[in-house]
Design an enzyme around this catalytic site. Structure first.
Site, short mmCIF file in Angstrom:
data_model
loop_
_atom_site.label_atom_id
_atom_site.label_comp_id
_atom_site.label_asym_id
_atom_site.label_seq_id
_atom_site.Cartn_x
_atom_site.Cartn_y
_atom_site.Cartn_z
N LYS A 194 -9.59 -35.19 3.31
CA LYS A 194 -10.08 -36.25 2.43
C LYS A 194 -11.15 -37.07 3.16
O LYS A 194 -12.24 -37.31 2.63
CB LYS A 194 -8.91 -37.15 2.02
CG LYS A 194 -9.19 -38.00 0.79
CD LYS A 194 -8.00 -38.90 0.46
CE LYS A 194 -6.84 -38.13 -0.14
NZ LYS A 194 -5.62 -38.94 -0.24
N ARG A 227 -5.22 -44.59 2.35
CA ARG A 227 -4.95 -43.27 1.77
C ARG A 227 -4.64 -42.22 2.83
O ARG A 227 -5.35 -42.11 3.83
CB ARG A 227 -6.17 -42.81 0.97
CG ARG A 227 -6.81 -43.89 0.16
CD ARG A 227 -8.12 -43.42 -0.47
NE ARG A 227 -7.93 -42.29 -1.37
CZ ARG A 227 -8.95 -41.64 -1.92
NH1 ARG A 227 -10.20 -41.96 -1.65
NH2 ARG A 227 -8.70 -40.64 -2.75
N GLY A 278 -0.05 -35.01 -3.35
CA GLY A 278 1.11 -35.78 -3.77
C GLY A 278 2.25 -35.83 -2.76
O GLY A 278 3.29 -36.43 -3.02
N MET A 327 2.15 -37.00 0.47
CA MET A 327 2.19 -38.19 1.33
C MET A 327 1.78 -39.42 0.52
O MET A 327 1.54 -39.33 -0.66
CB MET A 327 1.29 -37.97 2.53
CG MET A 327 1.86 -36.90 3.46
SD MET A 327 0.84 -36.65 4.88
CE MET A 327 -0.62 -35.94 4.18
N ARG A 381 -12.59 -31.91 -3.10
CA ARG A 381 -12.03 -30.85 -2.24
C ARG A 381 -12.12 -29.54 -3.01
O ARG A 381 -12.31 -29.55 -4.23
CB ARG A 381 -10.56 -31.15 -1.90
CG ARG A 381 -9.68 -31.17 -3.13
CD ARG A 381 -8.23 -31.48 -2.79
NE ARG A 381 -7.49 -31.76 -4.02
CZ ARG A 381 -6.55 -32.68 -4.13
NH1 ARG A 381 -6.21 -33.41 -3.10
NH2 ARG A 381 -5.92 -32.85 -5.27
N HIS A 438 18.03 -3.24 1.16
CA HIS A 438 17.87 -2.19 0.16
C HIS A 438 17.31 -2.74 -1.14
O HIS A 438 16.34 -2.23 -1.70
CB HIS A 438 19.24 -1.53 -0.08
CG HIS A 438 19.21 -0.49 -1.15
ND1 HIS A 438 19.54 -0.77 -2.47
CD2 HIS A 438 18.84 0.81 -1.11
CE1 HIS A 438 19.39 0.33 -3.17
NE2 HIS A 438 18.98 1.30 -2.38
N ARG A 453 10.18 8.72 0.61
CA ARG A 453 11.53 8.79 1.16
C ARG A 453 12.31 9.80 0.32
O ARG A 453 12.74 9.48 -0.78
CB ARG A 453 12.21 7.43 1.09
CG ARG A 453 11.49 6.32 1.88
CD ARG A 453 12.10 4.98 1.52
NE ARG A 453 11.68 3.92 2.42
CZ ARG A 453 10.72 3.04 2.13
NH1 ARG A 453 10.06 3.11 0.98
NH2 ARG A 453 10.42 2.08 3.00
N GLU A 486 9.50 5.02 15.50
CA GLU A 486 10.33 3.89 15.11
C GLU A 486 11.42 3.59 16.13
O GLU A 486 12.25 2.73 15.94
CB GLU A 486 10.94 4.14 13.72
CG GLU A 486 11.58 5.50 13.58
CD GLU A 486 11.95 5.83 12.15
OE1 GLU A 486 12.08 4.90 11.33
OE2 GLU A 486 12.13 7.02 11.86
N SER A 502 3.30 7.89 12.18
CA SER A 502 3.37 6.77 11.28
C SER A 502 4.33 5.77 11.92
O SER A 502 5.48 6.11 12.18
CB SER A 502 3.89 7.24 9.92
OG SER A 502 4.07 6.15 9.08
N CYS A 542 3.80 2.32 8.11
CA CYS A 542 4.35 2.49 6.77
C CYS A 542 5.55 1.58 6.54
O CYS A 542 6.28 1.75 5.60
CB CYS A 542 4.76 3.93 6.53
SG CYS A 542 6.13 4.45 7.54
N TYR A 571 -4.77 4.08 8.94
CA TYR A 571 -4.34 3.68 7.60
C TYR A 571 -3.13 2.74 7.64
O TYR A 571 -2.46 2.63 8.68
CB TYR A 571 -3.99 4.91 6.75
CG TYR A 571 -2.73 5.62 7.19
CD1 TYR A 571 -1.49 5.27 6.66
CD2 TYR A 571 -2.78 6.62 8.16
CE1 TYR A 571 -0.34 5.90 7.07
CE2 TYR A 571 -1.63 7.25 8.59
CZ TYR A 571 -0.41 6.90 8.04
OH TYR A 571 0.74 7.51 8.47
#
Ligand code: ADP
Ligand code: MG
Ligand code: MG
Length: 872
Positions: free
Chosen positions: A21, A91, A100, A102, A335, A450, A557, A740, A759, A826, A846
């Site tokens: 501000k 302000r 809104g 503060m 702003r 899951h 999968r 992994e 991957s 992935c 990728y």
């Protein structure tokens, strides 16, 4: 160090010091716009205030009062003067806007004497009493923390006694009564009379604004929006202008373009004879900004001109606050305006077409989270009143939905009706039901549970890990943390983008993917370097992903294909088989399904790679655990119940995620690999014959040692080659692995000599690197965030320092022996912005993510490439 800056000293690039501000007020002053003069007490002063045990040091006080005397000179008014008093607003304003959250105090500088004497010398004393009553109330609320509503009650009482509907109709005498009552109430609440010294008022108000940085709603807002607690807020002290002076005065807010649709038309509201928050407070109904043209055409025209100036200057849609005092216009704030996803994309495209910004800037400006809104249903805002928030969980899969509560998919009576599935946690057996329901709510489980993974894949809205809920399956009820009881069949609504759970039915609106979206995304594709693939297990998901711009499948999968009723039976038969030949016979029955599913994927991904991961989860996940289901299965399989129970027991593991799964299954049961290889190869052959360009990538999961990989590759490759030969078809296929397990990353050079691609399976890699299970971590991670031990969920945002380091090591090692190796990720991280940036910077080939995140990944990949170019 300097702590206080005049508006004449600052500029828009000083947000870190002056807050948004303050920086923009200074910028507008330098542009010569009509802004009331003032100064900014910096964010550093706020931090210093906290350091100094909530006190303002004397040198900062001196700087403040030096600026007050400058302001007195500039305005010709004096603090505490009877005939020409300087009044100011105090302000808040942090580095990024927290609308809104503060506090702000207006009309500071008034006291009993000033009010009395000053009102004697002005034409319209009414506004002075109006300003005083506002000041007392705001000071009481903001500085002292007294309940605003006690003051509202007094005002309402006087209004009803005078029989007026709104406070602009109260006369000066009425307002004198209000002021007297307010002062009494203040004294009663505080014990002391309302402070009369303007300097004391000012210092108290500045401290209160500093404190408002740490009020509950500001802390909550920061947490929701990833804003660091360490920034602090600045305080702006500014000469007051009076929208409540008379009927030629007023106040309003406006956006230079429509923030909901992006339409290039002024959008806003104003109220005559009003001040400050009146417009948003809903006491009176404000008028549409365009009607200001009828009331005060000159002001309206000037305002429109200023809007253009500011838009061109900031090169973005602006959200502005203004006040008119006696027909003179003042700008109080500007702003960049918050906007919906649809508006963000439209405005970005329009600004490029108008020549105001480059395509790169357009891409950098749109937040991926906003893009998300374009791809999913959202709540109809006019219907939000029909719902009441009853709980909050993790925002696991975006979108909004409503439905009747159902606790078990078998209780669904009419598949076409609207349901929300509510479960402790979901398991693979629930997949079918999950596809029927509009939304999924679980008590346990994190962002990669899951339920979350499957829901994101299906594009179904999901809130998970809502630990405050208690499900009683016997009585079929759900009890919330605040003891609200929801019964089966009651309507609830979910917002999977915020994690909110509502009681009641809130209507939704469909996503609208317009022409601007396509244009915008094509710019992203032109710039990005990473390929974006998708995680998809069936033709439907693959088609959605293609529509969203995915170029290939990075993870299919295969086990998800087994859960269909008929298939699971044969699969279970395979699991309980005692001999190789029994197992082979069962697998023979599964093969046609798999082949059929693979063909669907190859067709949808014509010309693009399709990465198929061989069987991964521990086998017990496929077997029932309830008594009655075990009995039924035993009967169907023609085995005894005790035989089946023994079999199930023998598969139980203490630590299934580190147990007999992934390539370990395929090594113990090579006939499973053989079947899956055959299914892939035969599907590919048939598609090639249909003229489709097929690129199968076979992926072996959970490899930790190159010998595991070699063993399986030596089964897969000869089999694949012999089938091709037999059918007289030639095609390129690849065999690679998921990285992994930390050991695989650390020995990536050994594995890369054998593998065509890696991957990085970052879900498991994160779990194994940290040594905590992704399904159980939600139990303690919240505590970690509260105690600031973790700032983010490592399953959502890639842990660059740890997991990322393993990926870096593996990438370097792999490329050193196999420069052409195809590398990507992935996990769920494949769709998350900072993780994508990491992949881009590391030079991976990728990322692969769930279909509904593909556009976000494309945008993130483009942003990463732009940032990389900028840094060169
Ligand atoms: P917020 O950040 O909550 O919007 P602001 O500091 O912008 O708080 O103040 C809220 C409102 O107070 C402004 O929209 C404006 O109407 C009014 N206001 C603030 N400063 C002044 C001023 N100097 N003169 C008149 N009104 C002001
Ligand atoms: Mg404001
Ligand atoms: Mg895995």
């Amino acid at each position: 160090m300097k702590y206080v800056y005049s508006f004449k000293e600052g500029n828009k690039d000083m947000k870190n010091v002056l807050g948004g501000k303050g920086a923009n007020l200074a910028e507008m002053v330098s542009l010569g716009l009509p802004v009331p003069m003032g100064f900014t007490v910096s964010c550093d002063a706020c931090l210093k205030y906290y350091e100094d045990e909530m006190s303002i040091s004397s040198n900062i006080c001196d700087e403040i009062f030096l600026q007050i005397s400058e302001l007195e000179k500039h305005t010709g008014k004096k603090f505490g003067d009877y005939t020409n008093p300087l009044l100011v607003s105090v302000r808040s304003g942090a580095r990024v806007s927290m609308p809104g959250m503060m506090d702000t105090v207006l009309n500071l500088g008034l006291n009993d004497l000033v009010v009395e004497k000053f009102s004697g010398v002005v034409d319209n004393p009414r506004f002075i009493y109006d300003s005083y009553r506002r000041f007392i109330q705001m000071f009481a609320d903001v500085v002292k923390g007294f309940d605003r509503s006690l003051f509202e009650e007094i005002l309402d009482k006087v209004k009803s006694e005078k029989d007026v509907a709104d406070d602009a109709m109260l006369s000066v005498d009425d307002l004198k009564v209000v002021v007297a009552l307010f002062l009494d109430l203040y004294e009663k609440l505080d014990g002391d009379y309302f402070p009369q010294d303007p300097k004391e008022q000012l210092m108290e108000a500045i401290k209160a604004v500093f404190r408002s940085w740490n009020n509950e709603r500001a802390i909550f807002y920061r947490k929701m929006n990833d804003i660091p607690d360490s920034w602090g807020t600045a305080v702006n002290v500014q000469e007051m202008v009076y929208g409540n002076l008379n009927n030629d005065s007023g106040t309003g807010v406006a956006f230079t373009r429509n923030p909901a649709t992006g339409d290039n038309k002024l959008f806003g509201e104003y109220l005559m004879n009003a001040q400050g928050e009146d417009v948003v407070a809903g006491i009176r109904t404000p008028s549409d900004i365009t009607t200001l043209n009828d009331v005060m055409p000159d002001c309206y025209k000037e305002f429109c001109d200023i809007c253009k100036v500011l838009e061109n200057h900031y090169r973005d849609m602006q959200d502005m606050e203004f006040t008119i005092e006696n027909k003179k216009l003042y700008i109080l704030q500007t702003r960049s305006g918050k906007r919906t996803g649809a508006a963000a994309v439209k405005i970005a495209v329009d600004l490029v077409n108008e020549g105001l910004i480059t395509k790169e800037e357009a891409l950098m400006r749109v937040d991926g989270k906003l893009l998300d809104q374009l791809l999913h249903k959202t709540f109809d805002t006019s219907s939000l009143k029909n719902g009441k928030v009853i709980a909050k969980g993790l925002a696991a899969s975006p979108g909004a939905s409503y439905g009747k509560v159902v606790f078990d998919v078998n209780d669904i009576v009419n598949k076409d009706d609207d349901y929300i599935l509510v479960k402790l946690e979901t398991s693979p057996e629930d997949i079918e039901g999950m596809a029927i329901c509009n939304g999924i709510l679980t008590v346990r489980g994190g962002m990669t549970s899951h339920a979350a993974v499957v829901a994101r894949g299906m594009g179904t809205c999901c809130v998970c890990g809502c630990e405050e809920l208690v499900i009683d399956s016997a009585s079929k009820t759900l009890t919330t943390g605040s003891s609200i009881v929801v019964k089966e069949g009651d309507y609830i609504s979910l917002d999977g983008s915020t994690g909110m759970v509502y009681l009641g039915k809130i209507d939704t609106v469909d996503p609208a993917i317009g022409g601007d979206f396509k244009t915008f995304m094509s710019w992203a594709d032109d710039i990005k370097k990473l390929e974006v693939r998708t995680n998809a297990d069936n033709g439907r998901d693959a088609r959605v992903a293609r529509d969203f711009g995915a170029c290939g499948i990075g993870l299919c999968r295969t086990e998800h294909m087994f859960f269909d009723e008929e298939r699971i039976f044969n699969f279970r038969k395979m699991i309980v088989a005692d001999t190789v030949s029994e197992r082979e016979a069962a697998l023979e029955l599964i093969l046609p399904y798999q082949k059929h599913d693979f063909m669907d994927l190859f067709r949808e991904m014509d010309g693009y790679p399709v990465t198929i991961r061989f069987l991964d989860p521990p086998l017990h996940e496929f077997l029932p655990n309830k008594e009655d289901e075990i009995a039924t299965l035993a009967n169907d399989l023609s085995v005894s119940v005790s035989f089946l129970k023994n079999k199930i027991d023998s598969l139980k593991e203490f630590n299934p995620m580190m147990g007999h799964r992934g390539c370990r299954l395929s090594i113990t049961y090579p006939e499973i690999v053989a079947m899956q290889t055959k299914a892939v190869c035969l599907a590919a052959i048939e598609c090639v014959k249909d003229g489709i360009s097929v690129k199968p990538h076979i992926m072996i999961p959970l490899v930790g040692d190159v010998n595991e990989f070699k063993y399986l590759k030596d089964i897969i490759a000869p089999l694949f080659d012999s089938l091709l030969l037999e059918h007289n078809v030639s095609l390129d296929y690849k065999i690679g692995t998921m990285i992994e397990i930390p050991r695989a990353a650390l020995t990536a050079d050994e594995i890369a000599k054998e593998a065509d691609f890696f991957s990085f399976g970052t879900n498991d890699l994160t779990q194994m690197t940290y040594g905590f299970s992704r399904d159980d971590a939600s139990k303690f991670l919240n505590c970690y965030y509260d105690k600031k031990i973790f700032l983010n969920d490592p399953f959502v945002r890639l842990d660059i320092n740890g997991v990322g380091e393993l990926i870096k090591i593996a990438t370097a090692k792999a490329r050193s022996v196999n420069p052409k190796i195809d590398l990507g990720i992935c996990g769920e991280h494949g769709g998350e912005e900072t993780s994508i940036k990491f992949c881009n910077d590391l030079g991976l080939n990728y990322v692969s993510c769930s279909p509904y995140r593909v556009p976000i990944a494309r945008l993130a990949a483009a942003k990463a490439a732009i940032m990389e170019n900028d840094n060169k």
